[in-house]
Design an enzyme around this catalytic site. Structure first.
Site, PDB file in Angstrom:
ATOM      1  N   LYS A  23       0.925  -1.185  -0.011  1.00  0.00           N
ATOM      2  CA  LYS A  23       0.004   0.126   0.027  1.00  0.00           C
ATOM      3  C   LYS A  23       0.985   1.331   0.023  1.00  0.00           C
ATOM      4  CE  LYS A  23      -3.984  -1.952   2.552  1.00  0.00           C
ATOM      5  NZ  LYS A  23      -4.991  -1.539   3.631  1.00  0.00           N
TER       6      LYS A  23
ATOM      7  N   GLY B 205      -8.857   5.744  -2.563  1.00  0.00           N
ATOM      8  CA  GLY B 205      -9.508   5.315  -3.670  1.00  0.00           C
ATOM      9  C   GLY B 205      -9.028   4.186  -4.589  1.00  0.00           C
TER      10      GLY B 205
ATOM     11  N   LYS C 139      -0.708  -7.690   6.169  1.00  0.00           N
ATOM     12  CA  LYS C 139      -1.008  -9.066   6.005  1.00  0.00           C
ATOM     13  C   LYS C 139      -2.642  -8.804   5.208  1.00  0.00           C
ATOM     14  CE  LYS C 139      -1.235 -13.715   6.624  1.00  0.00           C
ATOM     15  NZ  LYS C 139      -0.461 -14.683   5.514  1.00  0.00           N
TER      16      LYS C 139
ATOM     17  N   VAL D  16      -6.068  -9.808   4.674  1.00  0.00           N
ATOM     18  CA  VAL D  16      -7.211 -10.502   5.135  1.00  0.00           C
ATOM     19  C   VAL D  16      -8.193 -11.023   4.211  1.00  0.00           C
ATOM     20  CG1 VAL D  16      -9.027 -10.161   6.601  1.00  0.00           C
ATOM     21  CG2 VAL D  16      -7.240  -8.697   7.152  1.00  0.00           C
TER      22      VAL D  16
ATOM     23  N   LYS E 243     -15.562   1.239  -4.039  1.00  0.00           N
ATOM     24  CA  LYS E 243     -17.031   0.862  -3.731  1.00  0.00           C
ATOM     25  C   LYS E 243     -17.950   1.077  -4.786  1.00  0.00           C
ATOM     26  CE  LYS E 243     -15.632   2.434   0.963  1.00  0.00           C
ATOM     27  NZ  LYS E 243     -15.629   3.616   1.898  1.00  0.00           N
TER      28      LYS E 243
ATOM     29  N   ARG F  29     -13.532  13.302   6.084  1.00  0.00           N
ATOM     30  CA  ARG F  29     -14.582  14.139   5.342  1.00  0.00           C
ATOM     31  C   ARG F  29     -15.934  13.299   5.113  1.00  0.00           C
ATOM     32  NH1 ARG F  29     -14.811  10.150   1.335  1.00  0.00           N
ATOM     33  NH2 ARG F  29     -12.853   9.143   0.834  1.00  0.00           N
TER      34      ARG F  29
END
EC number: 6.3.4.14
Length: 452
Positions: free
Chosen positions: A158, A164, A201, A203, A237, A292
């Protein structure tokens, strides 16, 4: 209360904020690029100012230009919406220094939560569980390989400043890590100006569950229940619902208290969202905190009857939270789907002119949008063009209502993801409330490659 507010954003969220401001008799100021001349947020605001060319770097991200407009218009507050400058600490600090209220948390908190590494550290100090992973920046790909072996593959690589779904990649072995590290670092530097990487890790098949919190300047912090955002493509999403079909009363109490604990630990103010991963054994892991308003805030509004934008304004104006924790309602079920201008199979963007736009109507149906017939969807911005929100007494009724609404939803001139959304809500795994973040990959007929 504020007299005039500038909305430092565009599209449907700007329209949404304007609506609440009008309800509270607050005058509104819109900003727009040359590509957004026909956007509804420009038409709905009391005043509107052209701030630049279509690319966001030449318009919606120009902090100095936006502040000049704010001063010229005589506003006393700025609402950043979501995306764009909403989690930019420099912008929040510039507003404060200009004597203009920033409708959100302090610049210091935005900065702290904007670094996922710093956020992990803060949560660990507060006793909030985090996913096992690196707590400092990775020096290079060899250190990444070493730590990945330590925690055990698969891992998520990451970007510390990411968001996003950008700069985030599932890595299953040493070879993949060596291939992924430099590319992700370069992408993060390009998008966020920060190539700092860390890993966690992975998930396996988790639920993505987030909690809406609100905190005023008088020491009060509450949560407004959870949202389930497990239906995603490319870590973004697509379908959100509240409450989560996976969360029972015990887990609801636990995750709500954890979210409040997280907010108190960093002296949070205004609205925020604590995002978590929850595994099959109902273990909760802090993921990040969004400082936000969320795209999916309407589902929380539907199950509580609370106008979250109004709460943002009240808190920023120094007022106390209207409700204590035990007074916050939880009634019915709400589902939101995001309407994207994109190919429903490849997810590639589909810009173009909207030739027909007809929305379904009826009880329990809500729309958020800033487009109209004749509006040109450009490639300059996020491809989300509208949101459809349904609510009902039960989840089953909400799914049925959503199905009928999607059949009646008409948008021509561009491709949309509506066919994919129909696949989602008609799938037995979704209907049973058993969807995890792997749902799209495992159950839908889609190509999950990146956009070109």
């Amino acid at each position: 209360m504020f007299k005039k507010v500038l909305i430092a954003n565009r599209g449907e969220i700007a329209v949404r904020i304007i609506r609440t401001c009008q309800k509270l008799n607050i005058r509104t100021v819109a900003i727009y690029s040359e590509a957004d001349v026909d956007s509804l947020h420009v038409k709905h605001a009391d005043e509107a100012f052209l701030i630049g060319k279509p690319p966001v770097a030449e318009s919606y991200l120009k902090v100095d230009t936006i502040l000049e407009v704010a001063k010229q218009a005589g506003v006393d507050a700025i609402h950043p919406g979501y995306g764009l400058l909403s989690e930019n600490a420099r912008f929040a600090r510039a507003c404060v220094e200009a004597g203009i209220s920033f409708i959100g948390p302090s610049p210091e908190v935005i900065e702290r939560m904007g670094s996922k590494i710093a956020a992990r550290t803060a949560m660990q100090t507060a006793g909030v569980p985090v996913i096992p992973g690196s707590d400092v920046a990775l020096a290079d790909e060899e250190e990444a390989v070493h730590l990945a072996r330590k925690f055990g593959y698969p891992v998520m690589l990451k970007a510390s400043a990411g968001g996003g779904g950008i700069g985030m990649q599932l890595v299953r072995n040493d070879e993949e890590m060596r291939k992924a590290f430099a590319g992700n670092q370069k992408r993060a530097t390009s998008f966020f100006g920060d190539g700092t990487m860390f890993l966690e890790k992975a998930v396996e098949n988790p639920r993505h569950i987030e909690v809406q919190i609100a905190a005023d300047h008088h020491g009060h912090v509450v949560h407004l229940w959870e949202r389930d955002c497990s239906i995603q493509r490319r870590h973004q999403k697509v379908v959100e619902e509240a409450p989560s079909p996976f969360v029972d009363e015990a887990l609801r109490e636990k995750i709500g208290q954890l979210a409040v604990k997280a907010a108190k630990a960093i002296d949070y103010r205004n609205l925020g969202t604590v995002e978590c991963l929850v595994d099959g054994e109902k273990n909760i892991y802090f993921l990040e905190m969004n400082t936000r308003l969320q795209v999916e805030h309407p589902v929380t509004e539907e199950i509580t009857g609370i106008d979250l934008v109004e709460w943002q304004l009240l808190i920023a104006a120094g007022e106390q939270l209207p409700y204590a924790q035990h007074e916050i309602p939880l009634q019915g079920h709400a589902i939101e789907v995001r309407i994207y201008a994109e190919d429903p199979v490849t997810f590639f963007p589909s810009p173009g002119m909207i030739k027909r736009f007809t929305l379904p109507e009826g009880e329990g149906i809500r729309h958020e949008y800033a487009i109209s017939e004749g509006y040109k969807v450009t490639p300059f911005y996020d491809p989300m063009v509208a949101k459809l929100i349904v609510s009902a007494d039960t989840r089953g009724e909400a799914i049925q209502r959503l199905g009928r609404a999607l059949k009646q939803y008409e948008i021509e001139g561009i491709k949309t993801n509506i066919p994919m959304l129909k696949q989602v809500i008609n799938h037995p795994v979704f209907q049973a409330g058993e969807a995890t973040t792997a749902f799209v990959t495992n159950h839908l007929k889609v190509k999950t490659g990146r956009n070109p």
